[in-house]
Write a protein that holds these residues in place. Structure first.
Motif, PDB file in Angstrom:
ATOM      1  N   GLN A  60       0.807  -1.220   0.000  1.00  0.00           N
ATOM      2  CA  GLN A  60       0.000   0.000   0.000  1.00  0.00           C
ATOM      3  C   GLN A  60       0.841   1.270   0.000  1.00  0.00           C
ATOM      4  OE1 GLN A  60      -3.041  -0.112   2.989  1.00  0.00           O
ATOM      5  NE2 GLN A  60      -3.605   2.033   2.764  1.00  0.00           N
ATOM      6  N   PHE A  61       1.958   1.243   0.725  1.00  0.00           N
ATOM      7  CA  PHE A  61       2.683   2.493   0.981  1.00  0.00           C
ATOM      8  C   PHE A  61       4.116   2.529   0.437  1.00  0.00           C
ATOM      9  CE2 PHE A  61      -0.255   2.673   4.851  1.00  0.00           C
ATOM     10  CZ  PHE A  61      -1.148   3.525   4.217  1.00  0.00           C
ATOM     11  N   ALA A  62       4.628   1.409  -0.071  1.00  0.00           N
ATOM     12  CA  ALA A  62       5.992   1.412  -0.635  1.00  0.00           C
ATOM     13  C   ALA A  62       6.032   0.567  -1.902  1.00  0.00           C
ATOM     14  CB  ALA A  62       6.991   0.896   0.395  1.00  0.00           C
ATOM     15  N   PRO A  63       5.246   0.934  -2.912  1.00  0.00           N
ATOM     16  CA  PRO A  63       5.193   0.140  -4.149  1.00  0.00           C
ATOM     17  C   PRO A  63       6.504   0.148  -4.922  1.00  0.00           C
ATOM     18  CG  PRO A  63       4.000   2.219  -4.408  1.00  0.00           C
ATOM     19  CD  PRO A  63       4.356   2.116  -2.962  1.00  0.00           C
ATOM     20  N   TRP A  64       7.435   0.988  -4.524  1.00  0.00           N
ATOM     21  CA  TRP A  64       8.745   1.072  -5.181  1.00  0.00           C
ATOM     22  C   TRP A  64       9.702  -0.046  -4.730  1.00  0.00           C
ATOM     23  CZ3 TRP A  64      11.995   1.805  -1.096  1.00  0.00           C
ATOM     24  CH2 TRP A  64      11.448   2.419   0.042  1.00  0.00           C
ATOM     25  N   ARG A 134       2.398   5.243   6.108  1.00  0.00           N
ATOM     26  CA  ARG A 134       1.867   6.204   5.129  1.00  0.00           C
ATOM     27  C   ARG A 134       2.594   6.017   3.808  1.00  0.00           C
ATOM     28  NH1 ARG A 134       6.024   9.663   4.666  1.00  0.00           N
ATOM     29  NH2 ARG A 134       7.175  10.358   6.507  1.00  0.00           N
ATOM     30  N   MET A 135       2.111   6.695   2.767  1.00  0.00           N
ATOM     31  CA  MET A 135       2.755   6.616   1.465  1.00  0.00           C
ATOM     32  C   MET A 135       4.188   7.136   1.562  1.00  0.00           C
ATOM     33  SD  MET A 135       2.644   5.575  -1.578  1.00  0.00           S
ATOM     34  CE  MET A 135       0.901   5.197  -1.821  1.00  0.00           C
ATOM     35  N   THR A 136       5.103   6.388   0.951  1.00  0.00           N
ATOM     36  CA  THR A 136       6.516   6.731   1.061  1.00  0.00           C
ATOM     37  C   THR A 136       7.176   6.773  -0.315  1.00  0.00           C
ATOM     38  OG1 THR A 136       7.217   4.417   1.245  1.00  0.00           O
ATOM     39  CG2 THR A 136       6.673   5.586   3.309  1.00  0.00           C
ATOM     40  N   SER A 137       8.405   7.276  -0.298  1.00  0.00           N
ATOM     41  CA  SER A 137       9.299   7.190  -1.449  1.00  0.00           C
ATOM     42  C   SER A 137      10.666   6.782  -0.891  1.00  0.00           C
ATOM     43  CB  SER A 137       9.396   8.550  -2.157  1.00  0.00           C
ATOM     44  OG  SER A 137      10.115   9.462  -1.342  1.00  0.00           O
ATOM     45  N   PRO A 138      11.606   6.394  -1.736  1.00  0.00           N
ATOM     46  CA  PRO A 138      12.937   6.045  -1.225  1.00  0.00           C
ATOM     47  C   PRO A 138      13.578   7.165  -0.410  1.00  0.00           C
ATOM     48  CG  PRO A 138      12.710   5.279  -3.481  1.00  0.00           C
ATOM     49  CD  PRO A 138      11.474   6.096  -3.185  1.00  0.00           C
ATOM     50  N   GLU A 139      13.221   8.415  -0.693  1.00  0.00           N
ATOM     51  CA  GLU A 139      13.805   9.545   0.035  1.00  0.00           C
ATOM     52  C   GLU A 139      13.430   9.536   1.523  1.00  0.00           C
ATOM     53  OE1 GLU A 139      12.434   9.842  -3.100  1.00  0.00           O
ATOM     54  OE2 GLU A 139      14.492   9.887  -3.889  1.00  0.00           O
ATOM     55  N   ASP A 140      12.392   8.792   1.884  1.00  0.00           N
ATOM     56  CA  ASP A 140      12.055   8.667   3.297  1.00  0.00           C
ATOM     57  C   ASP A 140      13.055   7.791   4.044  1.00  0.00           C
ATOM     58  OD1 ASP A 140       9.512  10.123   3.735  1.00  0.00           O
ATOM     59  OD2 ASP A 140       8.754   8.752   2.196  1.00  0.00           O
ATOM     60  N   PHE A 141      13.823   6.998   3.309  1.00  0.00           N
ATOM     61  CA  PHE A 141      14.757   6.067   3.922  1.00  0.00           C
ATOM     62  C   PHE A 141      16.212   6.351   3.573  1.00  0.00           C
ATOM     63  CE2 PHE A 141      10.650   4.010   3.641  1.00  0.00           C
ATOM     64  CZ  PHE A 141      10.489   3.488   4.915  1.00  0.00           C
ATOM     65  N   PHE A 142      16.435   7.267   2.629  1.00  0.00           N
ATOM     66  CA  PHE A 142      17.787   7.621   2.214  1.00  0.00           C
ATOM     67  C   PHE A 142      17.924   9.138   2.196  1.00  0.00           C
ATOM     68  CE2 PHE A 142      17.030   3.466   0.463  1.00  0.00           C
ATOM     69  CZ  PHE A 142      18.248   2.811   0.533  1.00  0.00           C
ATOM     70  N   HIS A 143      19.121   9.628   2.494  1.00  0.00           N
ATOM     71  CA  HIS A 143      19.420  11.043   2.312  1.00  0.00           C
ATOM     72  C   HIS A 143      20.791  11.162   1.649  1.00  0.00           C
ATOM     73  CE1 HIS A 143      21.473  11.333   6.541  1.00  0.00           C
ATOM     74  NE2 HIS A 143      21.523  10.126   6.062  1.00  0.00           N
ATOM     75  N   ASN A 144      20.829  11.928   0.584  1.00  0.00           N
ATOM     76  CA  ASN A 144      22.064  12.107  -0.198  1.00  0.00           C
ATOM     77  C   ASN A 144      22.650  10.758  -0.631  1.00  0.00           C
ATOM     78  OD1 ASN A 144      21.932  14.946   0.234  1.00  0.00           O
ATOM     79  ND2 ASN A 144      22.884  14.683   2.242  1.00  0.00           N
ATOM     80  N   GLY A 145      21.771   9.828  -0.973  1.00  0.00           N
ATOM     81  CA  GLY A 145      22.216   8.531  -1.442  1.00  0.00           C
ATOM     82  C   GLY A 145      22.699   7.594  -0.352  1.00  0.00           C
ATOM     83  N   LYS A 146      22.553   8.005   0.900  1.00  0.00           N
ATOM     84  CA  LYS A 146      23.011   7.177   2.020  1.00  0.00           C
ATOM     85  C   LYS A 146      21.823   6.719   2.863  1.00  0.00           C
ATOM     86  CE  LYS A 146      27.374   9.747   2.429  1.00  0.00           C
ATOM     87  NZ  LYS A 146      28.214  10.561   3.349  1.00  0.00           N
ATOM     88  N   PRO A 147      21.938   5.550   3.494  1.00  0.00           N
ATOM     89  CA  PRO A 147      20.849   5.087   4.358  1.00  0.00           C
ATOM     90  C   PRO A 147      20.628   6.025   5.542  1.00  0.00           C
ATOM     91  CG  PRO A 147      22.357   3.284   3.842  1.00  0.00           C
ATOM     92  CD  PRO A 147      23.004   4.549   3.348  1.00  0.00           C
ATOM     93  N   LYS A 148      19.378   6.252   5.880  1.00  0.00           N
ATOM     94  CA  LYS A 148      19.078   6.975   7.118  1.00  0.00           C
ATOM     95  C   LYS A 148      19.243   6.012   8.288  1.00  0.00           C
ATOM     96  CE  LYS A 148      15.874  10.441   5.239  1.00  0.00           C
ATOM     97  NZ  LYS A 148      14.486  10.993   5.275  1.00  0.00           N
ATOM     98  N   LEU A 149      20.095   6.388   9.216  1.00  0.00           N
ATOM     99  CA  LEU A 149      20.332   5.578  10.416  1.00  0.00           C
ATOM    100  C   LEU A 149      19.393   6.077  11.500  1.00  0.00           C
ATOM    101  CD1 LEU A 149      24.258   5.616  10.357  1.00  0.00           C
ATOM    102  CD2 LEU A 149      22.711   4.026   9.185  1.00  0.00           C
ATOM    103  N   PHE A 150      18.145   5.596  11.471  1.00  0.00           N
ATOM    104  CA  PHE A 150      17.115   6.104  12.366  1.00  0.00           C
ATOM    105  C   PHE A 150      17.502   5.856  13.824  1.00  0.00           C
ATOM    106  CE2 PHE A 150      14.581   5.015   8.479  1.00  0.00           C
ATOM    107  CZ  PHE A 150      14.211   6.315   8.159  1.00  0.00           C
ATOM    108  N   SER A 151      17.572   6.944  14.593  1.00  0.00           N
ATOM    109  CA  SER A 151      18.050   6.835  15.973  1.00  0.00           C
ATOM    110  C   SER A 151      17.210   7.688  16.901  1.00  0.00           C
ATOM    111  CB  SER A 151      19.520   7.263  16.063  1.00  0.00           C
ATOM    112  OG  SER A 151      19.639   8.659  15.854  1.00  0.00           O
TER     113      SER A 151
END
Length: 332
Positions: A60-64, A134-151
């Motif tokens: 539903q929210f990450a079809p990519w 919610r609806m997402t895009s890869p930018e929700d999980f990456f910044h500047n081509g790097k993984p977001k290290l959610f902390s």
């Protein structure tokens, strides 16, 4: 731009009689492998159909998302459409050396994620109790081509850590990773990861295995969790920060359905909810579910565990069915 991003799940059906029998027989044969009975609690392995709803959240929210790999111990969810081209069931035998099987240790399993055949370099690592809200895009999980290290926001010192001697196996595996980085690179990682979706890459995990081969092998050899294990995902994040390749990415918690969250500026960045069923009261669980429905965070975790009453699990399943009512293409 990263073109292909996979998802990897670790999953077990702890309600499966055959699986329970295999585990029980292993413990009877090698009781020394189970150092703490708490890591073998029924709640740790209980299946409440979380995987079904987590896959619905992706659909539903990450079809990519490209391919979806589900790591299992000779099990397949009865409802899963294994013929769907995106779905790949990965048995423990495909990623473990036989000498380290069977494995009932998520720390050991996660030491082998990068060994999945065909896995793309970048992937999202899910426990089956992680959900996209919610609806997402890869930018929700990456910044500047790097993984977001959610902390989290909390920071602490080596001295503060050394004062705390007690903790469960997860606590020790996390801090064993921290101290490996400190001792190797003279850098103290002073943050903790959120208990949610992790963004990983195979190249770094392969590099880490070369640097910390002994620790990888020791953890893989722990059939159940022990206090000597190393959490590879924490090691991955601590390593990237120590090498100056990335930074912790703070994601604020959406704690429950508070009145002040009605003001958008007061809930800015609150994109994550953690709900431990073991310690949360029914009232608090309902409040957190209401907050998730109302504000739709990027991700949330509904963490099962020891001594969770049936009423909480029923409440959880009803919430998940309400939030993700439609079958995904990954179901029969």
């Amino acid at each position: 731009m990263i073109k292909k991003i996979d998802a990897v799940f670790t999953w077990v059906d702890g309600n499966d009689i055959d699986w329970m029998s295999r585990k029980s027989n292993f413990i009877d044969d090698k009781p020394e492998k189970l150092q703490n009975k708490k890591v073998n609690s029924k709640g740790r392995f209980f299946d409440n159909d979380e995987l079904k709803y987590s896959l619905r959240s992706i659909y539903q929210f990450a079809p990519w998302i490209n391919n979806i790999y589900i790591i299992t111990d000779n099990q397949t969810p009865k409802w899963l459409n294994i013929n769907h081209p995106q779905i790949h069931i990965i048995d423990h035998k495909e990623i473990f050396d036989s000498k380290n099987l069977p494995s009932y240790n998520s720390m050991a399993i996660e030491m082998n994620l990068h060994k999945i055949n065909g896995l793309n370099n970048f992937f999202l690592s899910f426990n089956d109790d992680f959900f996209i809200g919610r609806m997402t895009s890869p930018e929700d999980f990456f910044h500047n081509g790097k993984p977001k290290l959610f902390s989290g926001k909390k920071r602490f010192t080596l001295e503060q850590l050394s004062e705390r001697k007690s903790g469960n196996e997860y606590f020790h595996a996390n801090n064993n990773a921290r101290m490996l980085i400190y001792n190797k690179y003279n850098f103290f990682p002073n943050f903790n990861l959120r208990h949610g979706i992790k963004v990983l890459d195979k190249k770094t995990l392969n590099d880490l295995e070369k640097v910390f081969h002994h620790e990888f092998e020791n953890t893989r050899g722990s059939n159940f969790r022990t206090k000597k294990d190393v959490w590879s995902i924490a090691l991955y994040s601590f390593y990237l920060v120590a090498q100056g390749l990335n930074k912790p990415y703070y994601i604020a918690p959406l704690r429950k359905n508070l009145l002040r969250y009605n003001f958008k500026f007061l809930r800015k960045g609150r994109d994550y909810t953690y709900l431990p069923l073991t310690t949360c009261s029914l009232k608090k669980i309902k409040s957190k579910f209401n907050a998730i429905k109302k504000y739709k965070p990027l991700m949330f975790c509904i963490n099962d565990g020891p001594n969770v009453i049936d009423q909480k699990r029923i409440l959880t399943k009803n919430f998940l069915h309400e939030y993700f009512p439609d079958k995904s293409i990954y179901e029969k």
